[in-house]
Design an enzyme around this catalytic site. Sequence first.
Site, PDB file in Angstrom:
ATOM      1  N   ASN A   1       0.878  -1.179   0.000  1.00 34.62           N
ATOM      2  CA  ASN A   1       0.000   0.000   0.000  1.00 34.62           C
ATOM      3  C   ASN A   1       0.908   1.219   0.000  1.00 34.62           C
ATOM      4  O   ASN A   1       1.529   1.530   1.001  1.00 34.62           O
ATOM      5  CB  ASN A   1      -0.898  -0.035   1.252  1.00 34.62           C
TER       6      ASN A   1
ATOM      7  N   LYS B   1       0.069   4.224  -0.133  1.00 35.89           N
ATOM      8  CA  LYS B   1      -0.559   5.387   0.512  1.00 35.89           C
ATOM      9  C   LYS B   1      -0.363   6.619  -0.388  1.00 35.89           C
ATOM     10  O   LYS B   1      -0.320   6.473  -1.611  1.00 35.89           O
ATOM     11  CB  LYS B   1      -0.013   5.570   1.928  1.00 35.89           C
TER      12      LYS B   1
ATOM     13  N   HIS C   1      -9.509   1.292   5.146  1.00 43.95           N
ATOM     14  CA  HIS C   1      -8.211   1.462   5.814  1.00 43.95           C
ATOM     15  C   HIS C   1      -8.385   2.386   7.022  1.00 43.95           C
ATOM     16  O   HIS C   1      -9.162   3.354   6.961  1.00 43.95           O
ATOM     17  CB  HIS C   1      -7.181   2.033   4.837  1.00 43.95           C
TER      18      HIS C   1
ATOM     19  N   GLU D   1      -6.669   4.693   8.121  1.00 42.05           N
ATOM     20  CA  GLU D   1      -6.386   6.113   7.851  1.00 42.05           C
ATOM     21  C   GLU D   1      -7.609   6.794   7.246  1.00 42.05           C
ATOM     22  O   GLU D   1      -7.823   7.987   7.454  1.00 42.05           O
ATOM     23  CB  GLU D   1      -5.147   6.222   6.940  1.00 42.05           C
TER      24      GLU D   1
ATOM     25  N   GLU E   1      -5.029  -4.954  10.511  1.00 43.05           N
ATOM     26  CA  GLU E   1      -3.972  -3.963  10.721  1.00 43.05           C
ATOM     27  C   GLU E   1      -4.225  -3.233  12.040  1.00 43.05           C
ATOM     28  O   GLU E   1      -4.998  -2.248  12.070  1.00 43.05           O
ATOM     29  CB  GLU E   1      -3.976  -2.941   9.593  1.00 43.05           C
TER      30      GLU E   1
ATOM     31  N   GLY F   1       2.982   1.997  10.806  1.00 38.51           N
ATOM     32  CA  GLY F   1       3.969   3.066  10.669  1.00 38.51           C
ATOM     33  C   GLY F   1       4.749   3.353  11.944  1.00 38.51           C
ATOM     34  O   GLY F   1       5.426   4.378  12.041  1.00 38.51           O
TER      35      GLY F   1
ATOM     36  N   SER G   1       3.752  -2.431  10.133  1.00 35.91           N
ATOM     37  CA  SER G   1       5.207  -2.497  10.292  1.00 35.91           C
ATOM     38  C   SER G   1       5.807  -3.842   9.859  1.00 35.91           C
ATOM     39  O   SER G   1       6.763  -4.313  10.455  1.00 35.91           O
ATOM     40  CB  SER G   1       5.605  -2.182  11.742  1.00 35.91           C
TER      41      SER G   1
HETATM   42  P1  13P Z   1       3.237   0.154   7.577  1.00 32.05           P
HETATM   43  O1  13P Z   1       3.704  -1.127   6.942  1.00 32.05           O
HETATM   44  O2  13P Z   1       3.981   1.356   7.105  1.00 32.05           O
HETATM   45  O3  13P Z   1       3.173   0.022   9.070  1.00 32.05           O
HETATM   46  O4  13P Z   1       1.720   0.394   7.077  1.00 32.05           O
HETATM   47  C1  13P Z   1       0.799  -0.626   7.176  1.00 32.05           C
HETATM   48  C2  13P Z   1      -0.416  -0.216   6.448  1.00 32.05           C
HETATM   49  O5  13P Z   1      -1.151   0.659   6.878  1.00 32.05           O
HETATM   50  C3  13P Z   1      -0.705  -0.879   5.162  1.00 32.05           C
HETATM   51  O6  13P Z   1      -1.988  -0.605   4.718  1.00 32.05           O
END
Ligand code: 13P
Length: 265
Positions: free
Chosen positions: A10, A12, A103, A105, A175, A181, A220
């Site tokens: 992803n 982002k 997601h 976010e 997740e 992150g 992560s």
């Molecule tokens: P990270 O791998 O950067 O922690 O992000 C995970 C994520 O949100 C994937 O959709």
Amino acid sequence: MQRVPLVLGNWKMNGSAQANEALLQGLLESLSPEADAALKQGELQAGVAVPAPYLFQAATRLRTSGLFWGAQDCSDEASGAFTGEISASMIKDFECQFALVGHSERRERAAETNSLVSRKLGQLLSQGLMPVVCVGEPLAEREQGSAEAFVVEQVRAATKGLNDQQLASLVIAYEPIWAIGTGMSASSDDAQSMHATIRQELAQQSQSAAQAVRILYGGSVKAATAASLFAQPDIDGALVGGASLDATEFASIVQSACPGAQSLH
Ligand code: 13P
């Protein structure tokens, strides 16, 4: 049941036309011949969820590879006066195989509710696209011991009203928000435990569909931790954020999911 391992990146809101070109080229060059063959034979699936303006670029670059490409979100409406939104049929137009929905976010920043996520998922299914439904608890829920109840409710709301065939075609990405992150991945045991809970919840609706659904872990994930996650019986792959922006790191995670790369379930 043997489920095909799936590793998705992803991106982002990262990238540029130029940087994407280098990243995709680097990824294709970094995949081992074994992983490349497994992808082309359908024994392994992997791909990238790119920002919508770059779907055409991803389609052009990846069409002849074994890799998938997809969107990071989709509208809950089919078409019409919804400025700024992207429909499932538009995503399909770019030959995507999948799209993410729900997601954390987006749940946080765009106040997406469980029922909105469920409608988005319905749009993707109506276009024959594979929905990757993201769920996961905030730190406070984990600390209070209510993480499982929180995630089960997200799964239940997202999958309500689906028939067995639709349910079986879903991918769920677990997740935990505190792991995204932060560099603080869930342990493979904790992730396995939540994945098993999610599968049990799906089995309330359909035993056979629950066995078919791929459940990915995200938060992560790095090349160094991927193999121990993928060795767990209910972890069928990963949704990778930051590490998917590094071609060799992401290729290495994909390779860890390759059948034969480890003692697979
Ligand atoms: P990270 O791998 O950067 O922690 O992000 C995970 C994520 O949100 C994937 O959709």
